[in-house]
Design an enzyme around this catalytic site. Structure first.
Site, PDB file in Angstrom:
ATOM      1  N   LYS A 180     -45.060  23.114 -30.892  1.00  0.00           N
ATOM      2  CA  LYS A 180     -45.025  24.506 -30.423  1.00  0.00           C
ATOM      3  C   LYS A 180     -44.631  25.381 -31.602  1.00  0.00           C
ATOM      4  O   LYS A 180     -43.461  25.486 -31.964  1.00  0.00           O
ATOM      5  CB  LYS A 180     -44.015  24.626 -29.277  1.00  0.00           C
ATOM      6  CG  LYS A 180     -43.593  26.052 -28.918  1.00  0.00           C
ATOM      7  CD  LYS A 180     -44.755  26.908 -28.456  1.00  0.00           C
ATOM      8  CE  LYS A 180     -44.291  28.339 -28.217  1.00  0.00           C
ATOM      9  NZ  LYS A 180     -44.015  29.069 -29.475  1.00  0.00           N
ATOM     10  N   GLU A 255     -31.993  21.342 -35.629  1.00  0.00           N
ATOM     11  CA  GLU A 255     -31.646  21.913 -36.942  1.00  0.00           C
ATOM     12  C   GLU A 255     -31.559  23.411 -36.719  1.00  0.00           C
ATOM     13  O   GLU A 255     -32.567  24.081 -36.524  1.00  0.00           O
ATOM     14  CB  GLU A 255     -32.714  21.527 -37.974  1.00  0.00           C
ATOM     15  CG  GLU A 255     -32.304  21.844 -39.405  1.00  0.00           C
ATOM     16  CD  GLU A 255     -32.843  23.175 -39.879  1.00  0.00           C
ATOM     17  OE1 GLU A 255     -32.030  24.137 -39.934  1.00  0.00           O
ATOM     18  OE2 GLU A 255     -34.031  23.264 -40.181  1.00  0.00           O
ATOM     19  N   CYS A 289     -32.612  29.039 -43.190  1.00  0.00           N
ATOM     20  CA  CYS A 289     -31.451  28.698 -42.366  1.00  0.00           C
ATOM     21  C   CYS A 289     -30.230  28.321 -43.191  1.00  0.00           C
ATOM     22  O   CYS A 289     -29.100  28.592 -42.801  1.00  0.00           O
ATOM     23  CB  CYS A 289     -31.811  27.572 -41.408  1.00  0.00           C
ATOM     24  SG  CYS A 289     -32.567  26.141 -42.208  1.00  0.00           S
ATOM     25  N   GLU A 390     -25.217  34.895 -38.571  1.00  0.00           N
ATOM     26  CA  GLU A 390     -26.435  34.676 -39.350  1.00  0.00           C
ATOM     27  C   GLU A 390     -27.321  35.910 -39.271  1.00  0.00           C
ATOM     28  O   GLU A 390     -27.738  36.324 -38.191  1.00  0.00           O
ATOM     29  CB  GLU A 390     -27.187  33.453 -38.828  1.00  0.00           C
ATOM     30  CG  GLU A 390     -28.388  33.089 -39.687  1.00  0.00           C
ATOM     31  CD  GLU A 390     -29.056  31.799 -39.233  1.00  0.00           C
ATOM     32  OE1 GLU A 390     -29.494  31.026 -40.102  1.00  0.00           O
ATOM     33  OE2 GLU A 390     -29.140  31.566 -38.013  1.00  0.00           O
TER      34      GLU A 390
END
Length: 886
Positions: A180, A255, A289, A390
């Site tokens: 996906k 992750e 990330c 973040e």
């Protein structure tokens, strides 16, 4: 506008609901592709296809080696899509083209590396010598088996890379997968699906569903026929997926987000640390990330560091992502631009000092685009939201610390633990700090470095499990323990006795470098070399021309009883099929030593034969870098040309028809054991071949000297090689029987080979490799023709080294500045080539003029271009070089 469909059960299909959506170029805000939008019915079809393919055993029941063979085909198909993947990823996800151009190469290499590891080294079965149960003697072993139907959910920041990660690990281990992709960046995943289809991966093994994440994710993550979910995304998304997966207790790999600390100790190399901090934060617009978005700087150097980081940041060029001059492109979408703007305002409101950036940018010539200036906040407290949350954009917080212990404490003061860095001149100190940081990856004096065999994942809220390497592959398996009891008798079963009055048990368990021999008359030394290597049966490898010239016969006579056969089927540009044919002959004759008698193509073939003969399988199985674990089949080489260098190098260059390019085995364990440099073997070399092979060696020397990997020892070897070729090539052309001069050319080639083994080559080789694969142009001739043009192309990036080359070429450079001397060196090369009768133009070699632009695109993707003195990012510049020498 390009049209893309769903990929389900091996076919590209429209969505059941016929819905589509548009992909937007973030650099222009304009749509450029239309994509089928999967809905619930399509998700059900994909799950059913994946379940059916897995349960049928069509893929999982193949041996790991048989699956690897198909994965190699998949990798070759990916390699053919390299340029398309690069351009599409750039337009779809905002990657600058100098980054996007690598995804095809890296994805293809990862498929090969992990498939090879799974087929040869992964512990599918593992003996347990001591079970730990003294009451139940028997054989204990572990089987690792495919887990089933896997779902991979990937983000919009690295669509191609993450698609490779999820697809490769799942199918290499025998699973079926449904990928996906992110709704805003689905295109490269569908191109990868095309490659899987073209490679013949069975239907249903790979499925790709672009569409809305919320709607599709709920079905994929809760469906009882799905066995595993692997997600790369935000921590918020990870929490929700973990909750959904819990309903059917699925295996999950997550992750997730990060707020990584990049620690600059007070003894760090300042320039390296500044660049590391900028790269760690602003690479791909900060949409990574594990970006080092908290830069922790020792108080002692804080002010100096901040000043230099500001200057370095303001030098970063933000521009349209397809322009080769752009360092940073746009943010991936409008929502992310709004998020970054929100956090910048929040940082100012919280009292942080913004010292540069902080604004949306308008790129000249573009009406829109989600561009944002790289931004630095100074004097940040670690408790601020911009230091804890973040942001996922080009925004960095610079935080001061007073001691190593405080730096570790600040680094660990986060809910995240994905990545991190330490910069220091002291390895001991840096390692000590790295070991205390609670994070999944720590880079020392570097950042953003991934590797196929190294695991990646996070601590704390940065994730669960690992990807890549042995640990990542193991995540895609179930572990089955099997116990085989030593005694099939109730009287011998201790544990079962607990249900009996009989306690007596009726059993007793009683507890590199190449040896170079050079000079006239050195050929007989090969007999002693065979004995020295402990070998008995040698296969001579050569080409028909060398055999017809009688040189092979000389080697046969010198070997006496050790010669078991001759393989003379090596072509000018050797390929994988030739290697396999030679290996088949060697296996039949039970060969234990390979002799290569010819030029570079034969020697490269010999290296590949040594590897394949030692490790089994076919040559294509072993295309890799630094993968060998032990010495290979012994190899003795006798060059018959004026220059190759392959006799002492760690690389074999082989043509792959399937990949449509030259591929490499690079490993110190393939360096030949012995090289015999007997000038008698080059006496009959035609003048043109003498010139082109000598210029091959000259190109090795010049490019080793100017490579980004150059170092003083290699420089010395390269410069003396240049001097010897300049002095002795004219002598050999004037008198082909001048053995002393011919031997000097052989020595020069060997020295140049030693130099480029360490220092690497550059753009001239990338261009020559391309001409070889596209138009079958001899490598040495192609190198010589393009070398002067490449030297001039590099002049402003390697003037000092090229000025040294000018001296070695005999240029009277006294009084010249370095740049002038460097240009004079290129002129001297052209003069030497002309005097030696070397071809000077590509048109003379049969290269079609209309093919030069295509060749340029291939050349910039060649591995050799990575080491060129001047960065090679613009195919237009390379095309111009081709046209200069056409």
């Amino acid at each position: 506008m390009d049209q893309y469909k769903l990929f389900i059960d091996g076919e590209f299909v429209d969505a059941e609901n016929r819905k589509t959506f548009l992909s937007i170029d973030p650099g222009t805000e304009a749509p450029f592709a239309e994509v089928a939008q999967a809905g619930p019915a399509d998700a059900e079809k994909a799950i059913a296809a994946a379940r059916r393919s897995f349960d049928s055993g069509i893929w999982r029941n193949l041996s790991p080696a048989a699956r690897a063979d198909k994965i190699y085909d998949f990798a070759d198909q990916v390699a053919q899509q390299t340029l398309r993947l690069a351009i599409t990823e750039s337009m779809d996800a905002g990657h600058v083209i100098k980054l996007a151009k690598f995804w095809g190469m890296l994805g293809s290499a990862m498929l090969r590396n992990l498939a090879y590891y799974a087929a040869n080294d992964f512990p599918w079965e593992e003996e347990i010598p001591y079970s730990g149960n003294v009451f139940a003697p028997g054989r204990e072993w572990i089987r690792r088996e495919p887990i089933g139907v896997c779902v991979g959910i990937v983000p919009w920041n690295f669509p191609a890379s993450m698609a490779f990660w999820k697809i490769a690990q799942a199918i290499i281990m025998g699973n079926s997968v449904i990928l996906k992709p992110a709704s805003s960046t689905p295109l490269t995943a569908l191109i990868i699906a095309e490659a899987a289809q073209a490679a013949g991966i069975p239907k249903g093994v790979v499925n790709v569903l672009p569409g809305p994440g919320g709607e599709l994710g709920k079905i994929l993550c809760t469906h009882p026929d799905v066995d595993k979910i692997a997600v790369t995304g935000s921590t918020e998304v990870g929490r929700e997926i973990m909750r959904m997966a819990a309903q059917t207790v699925k295996k999950v790999t997550l992750e997730l987000g990060g707020k990584s600390a990049n620690i600059i100790l007070d003894d760090a190399d300042m320039d390296l640390a500044v660049n590391g901090a900028c790269f760690g934060t602003f690479f791909h617009q900060g949409q990574v990330c594990e970006s080092g978005t908290r830069v922790l700087v020792a108080a002692k150097i804080y002010d100096e560091f901040l000043e230099k980081m500001k200057k370095r940041t303001e030098a970063i060029r933000v521009g349209y992502q397809l322009l080769p001059t752009s360092h940073m492109g746009p943010l991936a979408n409008a929502a992310q631009l709004a998020t970054v703007q929100h956090y910048v305002q929040l940082g100012q409101d919280e009292g942080a000092e913004m010292i540069t950036g902080g604004r949306r940018l308008q790129v000249e010539g573009l009406p829109g685009g989600y561009f944002f200036a790289p931004t630095i906040f100074a004097n940040v407290k670690n408790s601020l939201r911009i230091a804890q949350e973040e942001i996922f954009g080009p925004v960095v917080c610079v935080i001061k610390f007073d001691s190593d212990e405080e730096a570790v404490a600040i680094a660990n003061d986060s809910v995240y633990g994905l990545g991190g860095g330490v910069f220091s001149r002291s390895n001991t100190r840096a390692v000590r700090v790295a070991e205390q940081i609670r994070t999944g990856t720590v880079w020392i004096n570097n950042y953003h470095i991934f590797a196929d065999f190294c695991p990646f994942g996070g601590y704390k809220q940065s994730g669960v499990g690992r990807e890549l390497g042995a640990a990542g592959l193991a995540e895609y398996t179930q572990i089955k323990r099997i116990h085989l009891n030593s005694f099939a008798s109730v009287e011998s079963n201790f544990t079962m006795s607990c249900l009996s009055d009989e306690t007596k048990i009726a059993f007793v368990q009683y507890d590199c470098p190449t040896r170079v021999i050079s000079g006239h008359g050195t050929l007989p030394a090969i007999y002693n070399e065979m004995v020295h290597l402990g070998c008995k049966k040698a296969l001579i490898m050569t080409d028909p021309g060398v055999r017809q010239a009688g040189l092979v016969r000389m080697v046969e006579e010198a070997l006496v009883e050790f010669c078991a056969g001759v393989f003379d089927g090596v072509a000018q540009d050797t390929d994988l099929e030739i290697v396999d044919a030679a290996v088949a002959m060697a296996r039949e004759l039970k060969i234990d030593c390979i002799f290569s008698v010819c030029g570079g193509s034969v020697i490269d073939t010999g290296k590949a034969v040594c590897v394949t003969l030692k490790n089994g399988g076919k040559a294509n199985d072993h295309i890799a870098i630094n993968r060998l674990q032990e010495p290979q089949t012994p190899h003795i080489v006798i060059p018959t040309t004026s220059g190759t260098g392959s006799e002492v190098t760690n690389i074999a260059v082989i043509k792959s028809k399937a990949a449509g390019r030259k591929v490499f085995i690079v490993d110190p364990r393939i360096i030949p054991n012995t090289a015999i440099l007997d000038p008698a073997f080059t006496i009959g070399l035609p003048p043109t071949l003498t010139a082109t092979t000598a210029m091959d060696a000259m190109t090795h020397a010049i490019e080793a000297l100017t490579s980004i990997m150059a170092q003083p020892i290699c420089d010395g070897q390269a410069l003396h090689a240049i001097r010897l070729i300049r002095e002795n090539l004219p002598r050999v052309i004037a008198d082909p029987k001048d053995e002393k001069a011919r031997n000097q050319l052989q020595i020069a080639a060997t020295m140049a080979g030693w130099a480029f083994t360490i220092a690497q080559v550059g753009l001239a080789h990338a261009m020559a490799h391309t001409l070889g694969i596209l138009y079958n142009i001899p490598h040495g001739a192609a190198c010589g023709i393009v070398l002067p043009a490449v030297m001039r192309f590099n002049v402003d990036f390697a003037a000092d080294k090229l000025a040294l080359a000018a001296q070695a070429l005999g240029v009277p450079s006294a009084g010249m500045d370095e740049r002038s001397a460097a240009l004079a060196a290129a002129d001297a090369i052209e003069k030497l080539m002309s005097e030696a009768g070397h071809p000077m133009k590509l048109r003379d070699m049969g290269v079609p003029e209309e093919g030069l632009d295509l060749a340029a695109f291939h050349a910039i993707c060649d591995t050799a271009a990575l080491f060129n003195a001047r960065p090679v990012t613009d195919p237009g510049e390379v095309a111009a070089l081709y046209k200069q020498v056409y």
